[in-house]
Design a protein around this motif. Structure first.
Motif, PDB file in Angstrom:
ATOM      1  N   GLU A 134      -1.894  -1.935  -8.577  1.00  0.00           N
ATOM      2  CA  GLU A 134      -1.334  -2.753  -7.492  1.00  0.00           C
ATOM      3  C   GLU A 134       0.172  -2.529  -7.390  1.00  0.00           C
ATOM      4  OE1 GLU A 134      -2.378  -6.729  -8.442  1.00  0.00           O
ATOM      5  OE2 GLU A 134      -4.537  -6.434  -8.130  1.00  0.00           O
ATOM      6  N   ARG A 135       0.820  -2.518  -8.535  1.00  0.00           N
ATOM      7  CA  ARG A 135       2.260  -2.286  -8.559  1.00  0.00           C
ATOM      8  C   ARG A 135       2.603  -0.869  -8.076  1.00  0.00           C
ATOM      9  NH1 ARG A 135       5.602  -5.795 -11.418  1.00  0.00           N
ATOM     10  NH2 ARG A 135       4.513  -7.608 -12.289  1.00  0.00           N
ATOM     11  N   LEU A 136       1.766   0.100  -8.400  1.00  0.00           N
ATOM     12  CA  LEU A 136       2.011   1.465  -7.955  1.00  0.00           C
ATOM     13  C   LEU A 136       2.011   1.545  -6.428  1.00  0.00           C
ATOM     14  CD1 LEU A 136       2.345   4.492  -8.364  1.00  0.00           C
ATOM     15  CD2 LEU A 136      -0.135   4.641  -8.760  1.00  0.00           C
ATOM     16  N   GLU A 137       1.050   0.917  -5.792  1.00  0.00           N
ATOM     17  CA  GLU A 137       1.020   0.976  -4.330  1.00  0.00           C
ATOM     18  C   GLU A 137       2.219   0.249  -3.730  1.00  0.00           C
ATOM     19  OE1 GLU A 137      -1.962   1.261  -0.693  1.00  0.00           O
ATOM     20  OE2 GLU A 137      -2.731   0.187  -2.440  1.00  0.00           O
ATOM     21  N   GLU A 138       2.590  -0.886  -4.295  1.00  0.00           N
ATOM     22  CA  GLU A 138       3.762  -1.596  -3.780  1.00  0.00           C
ATOM     23  C   GLU A 138       5.037  -0.792  -4.017  1.00  0.00           C
ATOM     24  OE1 GLU A 138       4.240  -5.679  -4.802  1.00  0.00           O
ATOM     25  OE2 GLU A 138       2.189  -6.237  -4.224  1.00  0.00           O
ATOM     26  N   ALA A 139       5.143  -0.144  -5.164  1.00  0.00           N
ATOM     27  CA  ALA A 139       6.338   0.660  -5.441  1.00  0.00           C
ATOM     28  C   ALA A 139       6.477   1.792  -4.435  1.00  0.00           C
ATOM     29  CB  ALA A 139       6.274   1.214  -6.861  1.00  0.00           C
ATOM     30  N   LEU A 140       5.377   2.419  -4.080  1.00  0.00           N
ATOM     31  CA  LEU A 140       5.408   3.469  -3.060  1.00  0.00           C
ATOM     32  C   LEU A 140       5.871   2.899  -1.723  1.00  0.00           C
ATOM     33  CD1 LEU A 140       2.103   5.231  -4.069  1.00  0.00           C
ATOM     34  CD2 LEU A 140       4.376   6.288  -4.136  1.00  0.00           C
ATOM     35  N   GLU A 141       5.388   1.729  -1.388  1.00  0.00           N
ATOM     36  CA  GLU A 141       5.806   1.098  -0.126  1.00  0.00           C
ATOM     37  C   GLU A 141       7.293   0.768  -0.142  1.00  0.00           C
ATOM     38  OE1 GLU A 141       1.467  -1.049   0.780  1.00  0.00           O
ATOM     39  OE2 GLU A 141       3.173  -2.233   0.063  1.00  0.00           O
ATOM     40  N   VAL A 142       7.784   0.283  -1.285  1.00  0.00           N
ATOM     41  CA  VAL A 142       9.211  -0.031  -1.396  1.00  0.00           C
ATOM     42  C   VAL A 142      10.053   1.228  -1.223  1.00  0.00           C
ATOM     43  CG1 VAL A 142      11.037  -0.776  -2.978  1.00  0.00           C
ATOM     44  CG2 VAL A 142       8.925  -2.111  -2.802  1.00  0.00           C
ATOM     45  N   CYS A 143       9.686   2.293  -1.917  1.00  0.00           N
ATOM     46  CA  CYS A 143      10.448   3.539  -1.815  1.00  0.00           C
ATOM     47  C   CYS A 143      10.455   4.057  -0.382  1.00  0.00           C
ATOM     48  CB  CYS A 143       9.867   4.590  -2.760  1.00  0.00           C
ATOM     49  SG  CYS A 143      10.191   4.270  -4.511  1.00  0.00           S
ATOM     50  N   LEU A 144       9.316   4.040   0.267  1.00  0.00           N
ATOM     51  CA  LEU A 144       9.245   4.539   1.637  1.00  0.00           C
ATOM     52  C   LEU A 144      10.076   3.678   2.581  1.00  0.00           C
ATOM     53  CD1 LEU A 144       5.482   5.520   1.744  1.00  0.00           C
ATOM     54  CD2 LEU A 144       7.433   7.083   1.867  1.00  0.00           C
ATOM     55  N   GLN A 145      10.092   2.374   2.346  1.00  0.00           N
ATOM     56  CA  GLN A 145      10.924   1.517   3.191  1.00  0.00           C
ATOM     57  C   GLN A 145      12.401   1.793   2.947  1.00  0.00           C
ATOM     58  OE1 GLN A 145       9.648  -2.543   3.711  1.00  0.00           O
ATOM     59  NE2 GLN A 145      11.740  -3.312   3.892  1.00  0.00           N
ATOM     60  N   MET A 146      12.783   1.970   1.695  1.00  0.00           N
ATOM     61  CA  MET A 146      14.192   2.235   1.402  1.00  0.00           C
ATOM     62  C   MET A 146      14.630   3.596   1.925  1.00  0.00           C
ATOM     63  SD  MET A 146      14.925   0.506  -2.309  1.00  0.00           S
ATOM     64  CE  MET A 146      16.650   0.965  -2.227  1.00  0.00           C
ATOM     65  N   LYS A 194      -3.035   8.596   1.007  1.00  0.00           N
ATOM     66  CA  LYS A 194      -2.302   7.662   1.860  1.00  0.00           C
ATOM     67  C   LYS A 194      -0.799   7.919   1.864  1.00  0.00           C
ATOM     68  CE  LYS A 194      -1.856   2.665   2.702  1.00  0.00           C
ATOM     69  NZ  LYS A 194      -2.253   1.310   2.211  1.00  0.00           N
ATOM     70  N   HIS A 195      -0.240   8.316   0.701  1.00  0.00           N
ATOM     71  CA  HIS A 195       1.222   8.325   0.575  1.00  0.00           C
ATOM     72  C   HIS A 195       1.847   9.645   0.147  1.00  0.00           C
ATOM     73  CE1 HIS A 195       1.546   4.000   1.118  1.00  0.00           C
ATOM     74  NE2 HIS A 195       0.672   3.781   0.149  1.00  0.00           N
ATOM     75  N   ALA A 196       1.107  10.542  -0.483  1.00  0.00           N
ATOM     76  CA  ALA A 196       1.739  11.655  -1.200  1.00  0.00           C
ATOM     77  C   ALA A 196       1.781  12.941  -0.393  1.00  0.00           C
ATOM     78  CB  ALA A 196       1.019  11.900  -2.518  1.00  0.00           C
ATOM     79  N   GLN A 197       2.711  13.792  -0.798  1.00  0.00           N
ATOM     80  CA  GLN A 197       2.810  15.141  -0.267  1.00  0.00           C
ATOM     81  C   GLN A 197       2.381  16.179  -1.306  1.00  0.00           C
ATOM     82  OE1 GLN A 197       5.667  12.839   0.313  1.00  0.00           O
ATOM     83  NE2 GLN A 197       4.204  12.375   1.944  1.00  0.00           N
ATOM     84  N   MET A 198       2.052  15.705  -2.527  1.00  0.00           N
ATOM     85  CA  MET A 198       1.623  16.620  -3.575  1.00  0.00           C
ATOM     86  C   MET A 198       0.783  15.864  -4.585  1.00  0.00           C
ATOM     87  SD  MET A 198       4.072  19.096  -5.890  1.00  0.00           S
ATOM     88  CE  MET A 198       3.417  20.319  -7.031  1.00  0.00           C
ATOM     89  N   CYS A 199      -0.266  16.496  -5.084  1.00  0.00           N
ATOM     90  CA  CYS A 199      -1.062  15.924  -6.163  1.00  0.00           C
ATOM     91  C   CYS A 199      -0.972  16.839  -7.368  1.00  0.00           C
ATOM     92  CB  CYS A 199      -2.517  15.725  -5.744  1.00  0.00           C
ATOM     93  SG  CYS A 199      -3.432  17.256  -5.456  1.00  0.00           S
ATOM     94  N   ASN A 200      -1.233  16.294  -8.543  1.00  0.00           N
ATOM     95  CA  ASN A 200      -1.258  17.092  -9.758  1.00  0.00           C
ATOM     96  C   ASN A 200      -2.491  16.713 -10.549  1.00  0.00           C
ATOM     97  OD1 ASN A 200      -0.185  17.421 -12.910  1.00  0.00           O
ATOM     98  ND2 ASN A 200       0.408  19.062 -11.515  1.00  0.00           N
TER      99      ASN A 200
END
Length: 288
Positions: A134-146, A194-200
């Motif tokens: 849950e925190r990972l998805e929110e962190a991605l949203e925060v970074c994208l907003q910033m 949903k959010h990434a440009q690269m997977c590993n």
């Protein structure tokens, strides 16, 4: 295919005196030799299978900032930072700083975190698996907003920011590429879509990787995102002493759409290992 170097081990002979020298020279050889991605682990303690907390480990973003100054071309990332390690507002600022100082070579590598011992050791909370995702998805949203134009508040279940101000802005547009590490089919690969440009992914064999990529494609279809726009990479933990054998292995992954293989330097001399890889392997790898 392109070559990435994952500098995960600092415990080479005489590391107490030569750690910085080896890291610097390895980075320069990789940069000048055409390596496309240089990554570090983001841990406070070395992993137990590599010797545990008694072995050396540098802090990730401080080290990447240093490497930005001694390289010119290679992309720089952690593989990967755990979402529990930094508040996402601070994380966005750190990646922005790296992106500016590297002149547009930063990536955000991120995952849900797993190493509970280092959290307990340094007194950092380690939530349940479900909460970490849950925190990972929110962190991605925060970074994208910033990294966007919205400087307003962010209100999540775990993170609340009054002002998502980020000045100076990132150099790369629309933002530094996001790499999400891991291969969990229900949560991780959904977040990649949903959010990434690269997977590993782990190099667990071509059949496993092909299956994981099929799952990712289905998540992209569900999310309405472009599967083909996501860079696919694997981390190779196997032997590289036989270039022909290594390239034979990679020839099985390339048709699956794997574009980058990230390899951990082997042996006691990462500079010599990297030199051999860029001279003897990278040109042939590029032909796959």
């Amino acid at each position: 295919m392109e070559l990435g170097v994952h500098y995960a081990n600092f415990s080479h002979p005489d590391w107490a005196d030569r750690l910085e020298e080896r890291l610097t020279e390895t980075a320069r050889v990789a940069d000048e030799g055409g390596v496309s991605l240089l990554t570090l682990m983001d841990h406070w303690f070395q992993m137990e299978e590599m010797g545990g907390p008694s072995e050396p480990m540098l802090e990730g973003y401080t080290t990447l900032g240093y490497l930005a100054a001694v390289t010119e071309r290679v992309r720089l990332s952690l593989l990967v930072t755990g979402v529990t390690y930094r508040h996402p507002g601070l994380l966005a600022k750190q990646v922005t700083t790296l992106d500016r100082l590297s002149r547009g070579r930063a990536m955000l590598g991120i995952g849900a975190a797993w190493y509970d011992r280092e959290h307990a050791g340094l007194g950092v909370p380690f939530p349940s698996t479900s909460e970490r995702f849950e925190r990972l998805e929110e962190a991605l949203e925060v970074c994208l907003q910033m990294w966007g134009d919205d400087e307003g508040a962010y209100e999540g279940s775990h993170y609340r920011l009054a002002e998502t101000v980020n000045v100076p802005p990132v150099r790369q547009r629309p933002h530094p590429p996001i790499l999400i590490g891991g291969a969990g089919e229900k949560k991780t690969l959904r977040l990649v879509a949903k959010h990434a440009q690269m997977c590993n992914l782990f190099s667990e064999g071509t059949d496993v990787v092909a299956h994981k990529l099929d799952v990712l494609r289905r998540h992209c279809d569900d999310a309405g995102t472009d599967y083909d726009a996501i860079e696919k990479s694997i981390i190779w933990m196997g032997d590289t002493t036989d270039p022909d054998a290594f390239l034979t292995e990679m020839s099985g992954y390339a048709p699956l759409g794997i574009q980058t293989v990230v390899v951990v330097p082997g042996g006691d001399d990462p500079v010599a290992w990297t030199t051999d890889m860029v001279e003897k392997v990278l040109p042939r790898l590029a032909d796959l």
